[in-house]
Write a protein that holds these residues in place. Structure first.
Motif, PDB file in Angstrom:
ATOM      1  N   ARG A 103       0.843  -1.201   0.000  1.00  0.00           N
ATOM      2  CA  ARG A 103       0.000   0.000   0.000  1.00  0.00           C
ATOM      3  C   ARG A 103       0.876   1.249   0.000  1.00  0.00           C
ATOM      4  O   ARG A 103       0.668   2.191  -0.768  1.00  0.00           O
ATOM      5  CB  ARG A 103      -0.927  -0.001   1.223  1.00  0.00           C
ATOM      6  N   GLU A 104       1.887   1.250   0.859  1.00  0.00           N
ATOM      7  CA  GLU A 104       2.797   2.399   0.934  1.00  0.00           C
ATOM      8  C   GLU A 104       3.595   2.566  -0.360  1.00  0.00           C
ATOM      9  O   GLU A 104       3.847   3.689  -0.793  1.00  0.00           O
ATOM     10  CB  GLU A 104       3.741   2.246   2.136  1.00  0.00           C
ATOM     11  N   LEU A 105       3.983   1.451  -0.977  1.00  0.00           N
ATOM     12  CA  LEU A 105       4.690   1.527  -2.255  1.00  0.00           C
ATOM     13  C   LEU A 105       3.832   2.246  -3.281  1.00  0.00           C
ATOM     14  O   LEU A 105       4.307   3.146  -3.985  1.00  0.00           O
ATOM     15  CB  LEU A 105       5.057   0.127  -2.759  1.00  0.00           C
ATOM     16  N   ARG A 106       2.551   1.886  -3.360  1.00  0.00           N
ATOM     17  CA  ARG A 106       1.645   2.539  -4.308  1.00  0.00           C
ATOM     18  C   ARG A 106       1.499   4.030  -3.966  1.00  0.00           C
ATOM     19  O   ARG A 106       1.591   4.878  -4.843  1.00  0.00           O
ATOM     20  CB  ARG A 106       0.277   1.885  -4.307  1.00  0.00           C
ATOM     21  N   GLU A 107       1.280   4.336  -2.681  1.00  0.00           N
ATOM     22  CA  GLU A 107       1.072   5.725  -2.268  1.00  0.00           C
ATOM     23  C   GLU A 107       2.292   6.595  -2.537  1.00  0.00           C
ATOM     24  O   GLU A 107       2.157   7.734  -2.978  1.00  0.00           O
ATOM     25  CB  GLU A 107       0.736   5.792  -0.775  1.00  0.00           C
ATOM     26  N   ILE A 147       3.675   2.904  -7.893  1.00  0.00           N
ATOM     27  CA  ILE A 147       3.857   1.549  -8.425  1.00  0.00           C
ATOM     28  C   ILE A 147       2.767   0.639  -7.859  1.00  0.00           C
ATOM     29  O   ILE A 147       2.635   0.488  -6.644  1.00  0.00           O
ATOM     30  CB  ILE A 147       5.251   0.990  -8.081  1.00  0.00           C
ATOM     31  N   ALA A 148       2.014   0.022  -8.754  1.00  0.00           N
ATOM     32  CA  ALA A 148       0.920  -0.860  -8.341  1.00  0.00           C
ATOM     33  C   ALA A 148       1.468  -2.160  -7.755  1.00  0.00           C
ATOM     34  O   ALA A 148       2.471  -2.693  -8.251  1.00  0.00           O
ATOM     35  CB  ALA A 148       0.026  -1.179  -9.536  1.00  0.00           C
ATOM     36  N   PRO A 149       0.825  -2.695  -6.731  1.00  0.00           N
ATOM     37  CA  PRO A 149       1.251  -3.994  -6.184  1.00  0.00           C
ATOM     38  C   PRO A 149       1.317  -5.097  -7.240  1.00  0.00           C
ATOM     39  O   PRO A 149       2.154  -5.989  -7.152  1.00  0.00           O
ATOM     40  CB  PRO A 149       0.197  -4.295  -5.124  1.00  0.00           C
ATOM     41  N   SER A 150       0.470  -5.031  -8.244  1.00  0.00           N
ATOM     42  CA  SER A 150       0.479  -6.049  -9.298  1.00  0.00           C
ATOM     43  C   SER A 150       1.729  -5.974 -10.172  1.00  0.00           C
ATOM     44  O   SER A 150       2.008  -6.909 -10.924  1.00  0.00           O
ATOM     45  CB  SER A 150      -0.771  -5.921 -10.170  1.00  0.00           C
ATOM     46  N   ALA A 151       2.498  -4.900 -10.061  1.00  0.00           N
ATOM     47  CA  ALA A 151       3.705  -4.730 -10.871  1.00  0.00           C
ATOM     48  C   ALA A 151       4.948  -5.324 -10.213  1.00  0.00           C
ATOM     49  O   ALA A 151       6.031  -5.282 -10.780  1.00  0.00           O
ATOM     50  CB  ALA A 151       3.947  -3.249 -11.154  1.00  0.00           C
ATOM     51  N   VAL A 152       4.767  -5.891  -8.996  1.00  0.00           N
ATOM     52  CA  VAL A 152       5.909  -6.456  -8.284  1.00  0.00           C
ATOM     53  C   VAL A 152       5.593  -7.862  -7.796  1.00  0.00           C
ATOM     54  O   VAL A 152       4.440  -8.232  -7.629  1.00  0.00           O
ATOM     55  CB  VAL A 152       6.342  -5.563  -7.094  1.00  0.00           C
ATOM     56  N   SER A 153       6.651  -8.610  -7.561  1.00  0.00           N
ATOM     57  CA  SER A 153       6.539  -9.951  -6.987  1.00  0.00           C
ATOM     58  C   SER A 153       7.278  -9.944  -5.652  1.00  0.00           C
ATOM     59  O   SER A 153       8.461  -9.572  -5.593  1.00  0.00           O
ATOM     60  CB  SER A 153       7.173 -10.974  -7.925  1.00  0.00           C
ATOM     61  N   VAL A 154       6.597 -10.333  -4.596  1.00  0.00           N
ATOM     62  CA  VAL A 154       7.221 -10.377  -3.272  1.00  0.00           C
ATOM     63  C   VAL A 154       8.144 -11.586  -3.199  1.00  0.00           C
ATOM     64  O   VAL A 154       7.740 -12.709  -3.490  1.00  0.00           O
ATOM     65  CB  VAL A 154       6.151 -10.427  -2.161  1.00  0.00           C
ATOM     66  N   VAL A 155       9.388 -11.339  -2.800  1.00  0.00           N
ATOM     67  CA  VAL A 155      10.409 -12.379  -2.706  1.00  0.00           C
ATOM     68  C   VAL A 155      10.538 -12.889  -1.267  1.00  0.00           C
ATOM     69  O   VAL A 155      10.799 -14.062  -1.043  1.00  0.00           O
ATOM     70  CB  VAL A 155      11.768 -11.845  -3.215  1.00  0.00           C
ATOM     71  N   VAL A 168       7.896  -7.054 -11.886  1.00  0.00           N
ATOM     72  CA  VAL A 168       7.577  -8.103 -12.852  1.00  0.00           C
ATOM     73  C   VAL A 168       7.366  -7.516 -14.245  1.00  0.00           C
ATOM     74  O   VAL A 168       7.194  -8.251 -15.206  1.00  0.00           O
ATOM     75  CB  VAL A 168       6.342  -8.936 -12.429  1.00  0.00           C
ATOM     76  N   ARG A 169       7.375  -6.201 -14.314  1.00  0.00           N
ATOM     77  CA  ARG A 169       7.302  -5.480 -15.588  1.00  0.00           C
ATOM     78  C   ARG A 169       7.946  -4.113 -15.367  1.00  0.00           C
ATOM     79  O   ARG A 169       8.286  -3.758 -14.240  1.00  0.00           O
ATOM     80  CB  ARG A 169       5.863  -5.353 -16.065  1.00  0.00           C
ATOM     81  N   ALA A 170       8.119  -3.371 -16.437  1.00  0.00           N
ATOM     82  CA  ALA A 170       8.724  -2.039 -16.322  1.00  0.00           C
ATOM     83  C   ALA A 170       7.868  -1.148 -15.420  1.00  0.00           C
ATOM     84  O   ALA A 170       6.642  -1.144 -15.528  1.00  0.00           O
ATOM     85  CB  ALA A 170       8.861  -1.406 -17.704  1.00  0.00           C
ATOM     86  N   VAL A 171       8.521  -0.436 -14.517  1.00  0.00           N
ATOM     87  CA  VAL A 171       7.827   0.479 -13.618  1.00  0.00           C
ATOM     88  C   VAL A 171       8.453   1.866 -13.742  1.00  0.00           C
ATOM     89  O   VAL A 171       9.646   1.995 -13.990  1.00  0.00           O
ATOM     90  CB  VAL A 171       7.869   0.006 -12.150  1.00  0.00           C
ATOM     91  N   THR A 172       7.625   2.875 -13.569  1.00  0.00           N
ATOM     92  CA  THR A 172       8.090   4.256 -13.585  1.00  0.00           C
ATOM     93  C   THR A 172       7.678   4.899 -12.265  1.00  0.00           C
ATOM     94  O   THR A 172       6.535   5.329 -12.111  1.00  0.00           O
ATOM     95  CB  THR A 172       7.481   5.044 -14.767  1.00  0.00           C
TER      96      THR A 172
END
Length: 147
Positions: free
Chosen positions: A62-66, A70-78, A99-103
């Motif tokens: 949530r904080e990453l998006r705010e 960057i949408a949570p769907s654009a990352v994979s938690v490791v 998991v894809r290009a992010v800006t």
């Protein structure tokens, strides 16, 4: 939303806090130059306080998006790791990869965002707690998990 801890320190987030260490395949992590928050002007990872009943991964994403757009769907938690633990308060670091290009786009809590190579992070003016976590565990953990 401050918690006065038995250790004598004040921590942000009555229920703890969490942030995302976003690392790419090029050996870089996304850092936030902190704006009007505590330790303004230092570098750290996007993150913030947990809401009541919120899980650390959910709060971190949530904080990453705010803070970055960057949408949570654009990352994979490791992985997830408690990087600062006290009796009544914990800071959770969530390691993730795009998991894809992010800006990334900074919000009002960030002066700027930037990708920084793992080897260059320690030379920056880091938030004191992030500096300690980076040198003690995060550097090795992130390199091992991502690279």
């Amino acid at each position: 939303m401050w918690l006065d801890c038995a250790c004598g320190a004040r921590h942000w987030g009555r229920f703890g806090a969490a942030g995302v260490l976003l690392a790419d395949d090029n050996g870089r992590v996304l850092l936030q130059h902190r704006g009007h928050s505590d330790h303004a002007g230092s570098w750290a990872i996007p993150g913030g306080a947990l809401d009541p009943g919120e899980m650390p991964v959910d709060a971190a994403l949530r904080e990453l998006r705010e803070e970055t757009g960057i949408a949570p769907s654009a990352v994979s938690v490791v992985g997830t790791r408690a990087t600062c633990e006290h009796v009544a308060w914990t800071y959770w670091t969530v390691l993730a990869q795009p998991v894809r290009a992010v800006t990334p786009r900074p919000n009002s809590e960030s002066r700027k965002l930037r990708w920084t190579h793992f080897d260059d992070v320690g030379a920056l003016a880091l938030h004191p707690d992030f500096r300690l976590a980076w040198h003690e565990t995060l550097f090795r953990w992130a390199r091992w998990k991502v690279l």
